[in-house]
Design an enzyme around this catalytic site. Structure first.
Site, short mmCIF file in Angstrom:
data_model
loop_
_atom_site.label_atom_id
_atom_site.label_comp_id
_atom_site.label_asym_id
_atom_site.label_seq_id
_atom_site.Cartn_x
_atom_site.Cartn_y
_atom_site.Cartn_z
N ARG A 143 43.32 74.57 57.99
CA ARG A 143 44.20 75.66 58.41
C ARG A 143 44.17 75.83 59.92
O ARG A 143 45.20 76.05 60.55
CB ARG A 143 43.76 76.97 57.75
CG ARG A 143 44.43 77.21 56.40
CD ARG A 143 44.24 78.65 55.94
NE ARG A 143 42.83 78.96 55.77
CZ ARG A 143 42.16 78.79 54.64
NH1 ARG A 143 42.77 78.32 53.58
NH2 ARG A 143 40.88 79.10 54.55
N ASP A 169 31.58 79.47 59.61
CA ASP A 169 31.37 80.52 60.60
C ASP A 169 31.34 81.92 59.99
O ASP A 169 30.66 82.80 60.50
CB ASP A 169 32.40 80.42 61.73
CG ASP A 169 33.82 80.60 61.24
OD1 ASP A 169 34.17 80.03 60.20
OD2 ASP A 169 34.57 81.34 61.91
N THR A 202 30.82 72.81 55.84
CA THR A 202 32.26 73.05 55.65
C THR A 202 32.98 71.74 55.90
O THR A 202 32.60 71.00 56.82
CB THR A 202 32.79 74.15 56.61
OG1 THR A 202 34.22 74.09 56.65
CG2 THR A 202 32.27 73.99 58.02
N ASP A 254 35.71 71.31 57.17
CA ASP A 254 36.63 71.38 58.33
C ASP A 254 36.08 70.78 59.63
O ASP A 254 36.84 70.51 60.55
CB ASP A 254 37.03 72.83 58.61
CG ASP A 254 37.93 73.38 57.52
OD1 ASP A 254 38.56 72.56 56.81
OD2 ASP A 254 38.00 74.60 57.37
N ASP A 272 34.52 72.20 62.08
CA ASP A 272 35.04 73.02 63.18
C ASP A 272 33.97 73.92 63.80
O ASP A 272 34.28 74.97 64.33
CB ASP A 272 36.22 73.87 62.68
CG ASP A 272 35.82 74.80 61.54
OD1 ASP A 272 34.69 74.67 61.03
OD2 ASP A 272 36.63 75.65 61.17
N ARG A 307 32.99 84.31 47.91
CA ARG A 307 33.36 85.10 49.09
C ARG A 307 33.09 86.55 48.69
O ARG A 307 33.48 86.97 47.59
CB ARG A 307 34.82 84.86 49.46
CG ARG A 307 35.09 83.35 49.64
CD ARG A 307 36.21 83.02 50.57
NE ARG A 307 36.59 81.62 50.43
CZ ARG A 307 36.34 80.67 51.34
NH1 ARG A 307 35.70 80.96 52.46
NH2 ARG A 307 36.73 79.44 51.13
N GLY A 313 33.46 78.15 51.51
CA GLY A 313 33.98 77.00 50.76
C GLY A 313 32.87 76.01 50.43
O GLY A 313 31.97 75.80 51.24
P1 ATP Z 1 34.58 78.02 55.20
O1 ATP Z 1 34.61 77.48 56.61
O2 ATP Z 1 34.41 76.96 54.19
O3 ATP Z 1 35.71 78.98 54.88
P2 ATP Z 1 32.94 80.32 55.71
O4 ATP Z 1 31.46 80.53 55.68
O5 ATP Z 1 33.60 80.49 57.06
O6 ATP Z 1 33.22 78.89 55.08
P3 ATP Z 1 34.08 82.82 54.77
O7 ATP Z 1 34.78 83.15 53.50
O8 ATP Z 1 34.77 83.11 56.05
O9 ATP Z 1 33.65 81.28 54.65
O10 ATP Z 1 32.67 83.60 54.80
C1 ATP Z 1 31.80 83.53 53.70
C2 ATP Z 1 31.22 84.91 53.43
O11 ATP Z 1 30.48 85.35 54.58
C3 ATP Z 1 32.24 86.01 53.19
O12 ATP Z 1 32.73 86.04 51.87
C4 ATP Z 1 31.45 87.26 53.52
O13 ATP Z 1 30.63 87.64 52.44
C5 ATP Z 1 30.56 86.77 54.67
N1 ATP Z 1 31.20 87.16 55.95
C6 ATP Z 1 32.24 86.57 56.55
N2 ATP Z 1 32.61 87.23 57.67
C7 ATP Z 1 31.76 88.29 57.75
C8 ATP Z 1 31.63 89.38 58.66
N3 ATP Z 1 32.45 89.51 59.71
N4 ATP Z 1 30.65 90.27 58.44
C9 ATP Z 1 29.81 90.15 57.39
N5 ATP Z 1 29.91 89.16 56.48
C10 ATP Z 1 30.86 88.26 56.65
#
Ligand code: ATP
Length: 326
Positions: A175, A106, A129, A131, A133, A75, A14
């Site tokens: 969430r 994360d 992020t 959040d 978190d 994503r 995000g």
């Molecule tokens: P936010 O907290 O804003 O959602 P985020 O970094 O947690 O941010 P995610 O969509 O969970 O957002 O992860 C971003 C990208 O990181 C994913 O689209 C994917 O490409 C990669 N990613 C997430 N989880 C994994 C995983 N388990 N293994 C490999 N790549 C991952």
């Protein structure tokens, strides 16, 4: 460890206000230290699609005040597979990128940890992020701006609530984490705050609202989107069945919480963490997250930042919010 010559920076997951300030800090710190920098557009998707843009000090001018991320974000499902990561790494290598500063949450950190372990490429991540978190940083980039955006909205809703003697249920982002809801609820003087981390019985909420209706002519309840009662519309529907003191309205703030010019706090945080990420990489750190703890920039093991990420509910603040709303 081989000398780092070219650093790749990207935003992923995000978007969050303050990401641009951080990109600017990464680019300018690296250039100041004699390194090359490449911006990777659209996060991991851009690694796979070779969306590499050389950056110089001037390419990040005039972005510190902008919300969103100039590098775009995405994503990417392919990156979750070993084949996808191997392809992304091949592209990085061809581009000469030998270290990474990922900015995200994360999920982004999990991808970075896999890539770093599988291909021995150093990564130092920045928590970005709204959040708030992530374990290892008191604040994440974007949280302060998002909370201020919510407070601004609550203030406006309060004007109309007071004019019409209404009860408003305002749903905010979160969430899994109630951090925005809790802090915006306190700062906005909410009557009650419903969070994902704590189940709220609707009958208890109604009882509280009935007590306050004897003294007040309008009220605002803040509900995090991940609240176990199913969000603001569901809570409002159930409250309406038994409660008839006020006209009840619902506002879902939605994506406006992500946008807007970053607060001074998020700009400074973006600067501090971006600067520290590059310095840490060049000092030989790997698989770390740079964060702010007690107003000091500190490193946390990436694995810990990922796996201890849940926001711990500040029960004392929730109790205080209840007392201050009498
Ligand atoms: P936010 O907290 O804003 O959602 P985020 O970094 O947690 O941010 P995610 O969509 O969970 O957002 O992860 C971003 C990208 O990181 C994913 O689209 C994917 O490409 C990669 N990613 C997430 N989880 C994994 C995983 N388990 N293994 C490999 N790549 C991952």
């Amino acid at each position: 460890m081989a000398e780092i010559k070219k650093i790749g920076v990207f935003t992923s997951g995000g978007d969050a206000p303050g990401m641009n300030a951080c990109i600017r800090a990464v680019v300018r710190t690296a250039i100041y230290m004699g390194k090359e920098v490449v911006g990777i557009q659209q996060g991991y998707q851009g690694m796979i699609d070779k969306k590499f843009v050389p950056m110089d000090a001037r390419s990040v001018r005039n972005i510190i005040q902008m919300g969103g991320t100039v590098l775009k974000t995405a994503r990417c499902m392919d990156f979750r597979t070993p084949e996808g990561r191997a392809f992304a790494y091949k592209n990085l290598k061809e581009e000469g990128i030998d270290a990474l500063v990922p900015i995200g949450g994360d999920g982004t950190f999990t991808g970075a940890e896999f890539l770093s372990r599988e291909f021995d490429i150093p990564v130092v991540c920045v928590p970005g992020t709204i959040d708030n978190d992530l374990y290892g940083s008191d604040y994440t980039l974007g949280y302060d701006t998002a909370t201020n955006t919510v407070i601004d909205a609550i203030d406006k809703i309060r004007d109309t609530a007071a004019s019409h003697d209404r009860l408003f249920f305002v749903e905010v982002m979160g969430r899994d984490s109630g951090c925005i809801a809790l802090h915006a609820g306190i700062a906005g003087g909410a009557e009650a705050i419903l969070l994902p981390e704590k189940e709220t019985a609707i009958d208890e909420l109604i009882e509280k609202l009935e007590q306050s209706a004897e003294k007040k002519t309008s009220s605002i309840v803040i509900i995090a989107e991940g609240d176990k009662n199913g969000g603001a519309y569901n809570v409002a529907k159930r409250v309406k069945e038994k409660f008839n003191f006020y006209d009840i309205k619902v506002t879902i703030l939605g994506h406006l919480q992500r946008g807007g010019s970053p607060s001074s706090f998020d700009r400074v945080l973006g600067g501090r963490l971006g600067y520290a990420a590059v310095k840490s990489l060049l000092a030989g750190e790997n698989r770390k997250m740079v964060g702010l703890r007690n107003n000091k920039v500190e490193l946390t093991d990436l694995h810990e930042a990922i796996h201890n990420h849940t926001f711990k509910l500040e029960e004392d603040l929730l109790e205080m919010a209840n007392i201050l709303s009498i």
